[in-house]
Design a protein around this motif. Structure first.
Motif, mmCIF file in Angstrom:
data_model
loop_
_atom_site.group_PDB
_atom_site.id
_atom_site.type_symbol
_atom_site.label_atom_id
_atom_site.label_comp_id
_atom_site.label_asym_id
_atom_site.label_seq_id
_atom_site.Cartn_x
_atom_site.Cartn_y
_atom_site.Cartn_z
ATOM 1 N N UNK A 59 -7.772 2.534 -3.481
ATOM 2 C CA UNK A 59 -7.778 2.544 -4.940
ATOM 3 C C UNK A 59 -6.605 1.766 -5.535
ATOM 4 N N UNK A 60 -5.458 1.830 -4.891
ATOM 5 C CA UNK A 60 -4.232 1.324 -5.505
ATOM 6 C C UNK A 60 -3.833 -0.073 -5.049
ATOM 7 N N UNK A 61 -4.441 -0.603 -4.003
ATOM 8 C CA UNK A 61 -4.083 -1.938 -3.517
ATOM 9 C C UNK A 61 -5.332 -2.806 -3.421
ATOM 10 N N UNK A 62 -5.097 -4.081 -3.192
ATOM 11 C CA UNK A 62 -6.198 -5.035 -3.031
ATOM 12 C C UNK A 62 -6.522 -5.306 -1.569
ATOM 13 N N UNK A 63 -5.898 -4.580 -0.673
ATOM 14 C CA UNK A 63 -6.130 -4.770 0.755
ATOM 15 C C UNK A 63 -7.491 -4.192 1.117
ATOM 16 N N UNK A 64 -8.272 -4.956 1.865
ATOM 17 C CA UNK A 64 -9.624 -4.504 2.207
ATOM 18 C C UNK A 64 -9.618 -3.346 3.198
ATOM 19 N N UNK A 114 1.121 -16.628 6.418
ATOM 20 C CA UNK A 114 1.479 -17.765 5.574
ATOM 21 C C UNK A 114 2.098 -17.311 4.256
ATOM 22 N N UNK A 115 1.478 -16.309 3.623
ATOM 23 C CA UNK A 115 1.964 -15.836 2.328
ATOM 24 C C UNK A 115 2.893 -14.642 2.561
ATOM 25 N N UNK A 116 4.149 -14.961 2.769
ATOM 26 C CA UNK A 116 5.110 -13.931 3.150
ATOM 27 C C UNK A 116 5.304 -12.904 2.044
ATOM 28 N N UNK A 117 5.478 -13.373 0.817
ATOM 29 C CA UNK A 117 5.782 -12.453 -0.277
ATOM 30 C C UNK A 117 4.645 -11.465 -0.510
ATOM 31 N N UNK A 133 4.341 -9.050 2.423
ATOM 32 C CA UNK A 133 5.456 -8.104 2.422
ATOM 33 C C UNK A 133 5.223 -6.997 1.398
ATOM 34 N N UNK A 134 4.777 -7.386 0.198
ATOM 35 C CA UNK A 134 4.528 -6.380 -0.829
ATOM 36 C C UNK A 134 3.404 -5.430 -0.412
ATOM 37 N N UNK A 135 2.334 -5.972 0.155
ATOM 38 C CA UNK A 135 1.230 -5.114 0.589
ATOM 39 C C UNK A 135 1.684 -4.123 1.657
ATOM 40 N N UNK A 176 3.784 -1.473 0.019
ATOM 41 C CA UNK A 176 2.952 -0.607 -0.819
ATOM 42 C C UNK A 176 2.147 0.373 0.030
ATOM 43 N N UNK A 177 1.533 -0.120 1.106
ATOM 44 C CA UNK A 177 0.762 0.778 1.974
ATOM 45 C C UNK A 177 1.659 1.850 2.590
ATOM 46 N N UNK A 178 2.847 1.435 2.999
ATOM 47 C CA UNK A 178 3.765 2.406 3.601
ATOM 48 C C UNK A 178 4.170 3.472 2.596
#
Length: 403
Positions: free
Chosen positions: A40-45, A131-134, A137-139, A142-144
């Motif tokens: 719900x809170x992230x865009x990670x599949x 490739x997209x470090x930033x 890293x945020x994902x 956030x998951x943690x």
């Protein structure tokens, strides 16, 4: 054979009594909830890091959950920071990967994240390898955080049980094994022909008590931890001290019991086919060991009693058994004194039996136990006051330095 639904119901019922079952059920539930929250809170599949964190964070006790959650989040954040610093300077290669792992593990030890030190390096590697470090890293952070927060809230809302009863049952089981061994030694004292094999078996049983004490100690540590920061507990400190000092006493009694068993085994080896003591001394020795067995059992009941009336009754029983043991000890001493005059070579064994009985009676003494509990309470109060003074001194130093 019971069907699956009956097995699930039985597992749920056992969850309130057995730490392993409770941990399994609570961890699975918290991990599932954290995965749903991360979706719900992230865009990670597939935010699998959230349930992984919840699995690691949710512990059997609330105190362990809070401390492990803080260490877990810290380890991931530190790993991400290290990876971000490396990505700004170098790319991913064999030498940069090795240097990254070395730096991450070193920093992990410096920030004292304990068992989560490898997680610092793992987070750094995963972030540096994309490739997209930033964004990665945020994902990951956030998951943690989601997994840690869900795990913490789960244990705050559904407060873990207090494992004092489980630890008390383990202490009572230990005392029961000591009681049974004392009773078998009492029966052995009247055996007309003492077998070396039987005496050595009793010695092996006494040695086994050391491993039993280690197991009970682990159970008691878990119970002590479950009392910390638990809103269900009103007198957690007193309960912890009573159980801990009680186990210490039983540990000393186990050592004494092993010495008694060793003495009987030595006598059996020297006097093959002969009785342990003269026939007129055997009944008195049996009574002493039997009274000590009941005293050990009463002592365990006393330290595990949580209700005042039950504790008072257990204390009365213990005092009665100790008085009976002391009377038996005096009768045995008189008989042994007469026997030693007739058989001087028996004085060493007789003296050791009386000495070990005196030590056990001293350890189980009610007044000594009360004094020990008061000393531990005073020591804890002094340490707490000292910690408060140290914190105040540090606060004053920081205020002065900031001016």
């Amino acid at each position: 054979m019971p069907d699956l639904s009956e097995q699930v119901v039985d597992l749920a019922k056992r969850g309130g009594r057995e730490p392993v079952v409770a941990q399994t059920l609570r961890s699975a539930t918290a991990a599932t909830l954290s995965y749903i929250a991360a979706l719900w809170l992230t865009n990670v599949s597939a935010p699998l890091l959230a349930p992984l964190t919840a699995l690691l964070v949710v512990q059997v006790t609330l105190f362990a959950t809070i401390t492990s959650g803080i260490r877990r989040v810290t380890s991931v954040v530190v790993g991400v920071v290290v990876a971000a610093g490396f990505s700004a300077i170098v790319g991913l290669s064999w030498w940069s990967l090795g240097l990254l792992i070395l730096c991450a593990l070193t920093v992990g030890h410096l920030v004292r994240v304990s068992e989560f030190v490898p997680e610092v390096a793992i987070s750094a590697m995963l972030v540096l390898g994309v490739a997209q470090v930033a964004e990665t890293a945020w994902d990951r952070v956030a998951e943690t955080l989601i997994g840690a927060v869900v795990g913490l809230l789960f244990n705050v809302i559904f407060v873990p049980p207090v494992w004092v009863q489980s630890a008390g049952e383990d202490i009572e089981d230990l005392a029961a094994r000591m009681r049974d061994l004392l009773l078998r030694l009492a029966e052995q004292s009247e055996t007309q022909r003492l077998s070396v094999t039987r005496a050595e078996q009793k010695l092996d049983e006494a040695r086994q008590l050391d491993q039993d004490i280690t197991t009970v100690d682990a159970s008691l540590r878990q119970a002590e931890e479950s009392l910390r920061l638990n809103p269900r507990v009103k007198e957690g400190l007193l309960t912890r001290i009573v159980l801990r000092t009680g186990l210490d006493t039983l540990e000393v009694c186990a050592v004494i019991l092993r010495t008694m068993s060793r003495s009987q085994a030595d006598i059996a080896a020297r006097r093959t086919g002969e009785p342990l003591v003269p026939p007129e001394v055997g009944p008195a020795l049996r009574d002493l060991l039997a009274n000590l067995a009941r005293a050990v059992d009463s002592f365990a009941t006393l330290i595990t009693s949580q209700v005042n009336e039950a504790a008072e009754e257990a204390e009365d029983n213990l005092m009665h058994e100790l008085e009976a043991s002391r009377a038996s000890r005096e009768r045995l001493a008189q008989l042994m004194l007469t026997g030693v005059r007739e058989h001087p070579r028996q004085w060493q064994f007789h003296g050791s039996i009386l000495a070990e009985a005196d030590r056990m009676l001293d350890e189980l003494d009610v007044e000594k136990r009360s004094l020990r509990v008061m000393e531990e309470l005073d020591r804890y109060s002094r340490e707490r006051r000292e910690r408060v003074r140290r914190l105040r001194r540090k606060a004053r130093i920081r205020v002065r330095s900031s001016r």
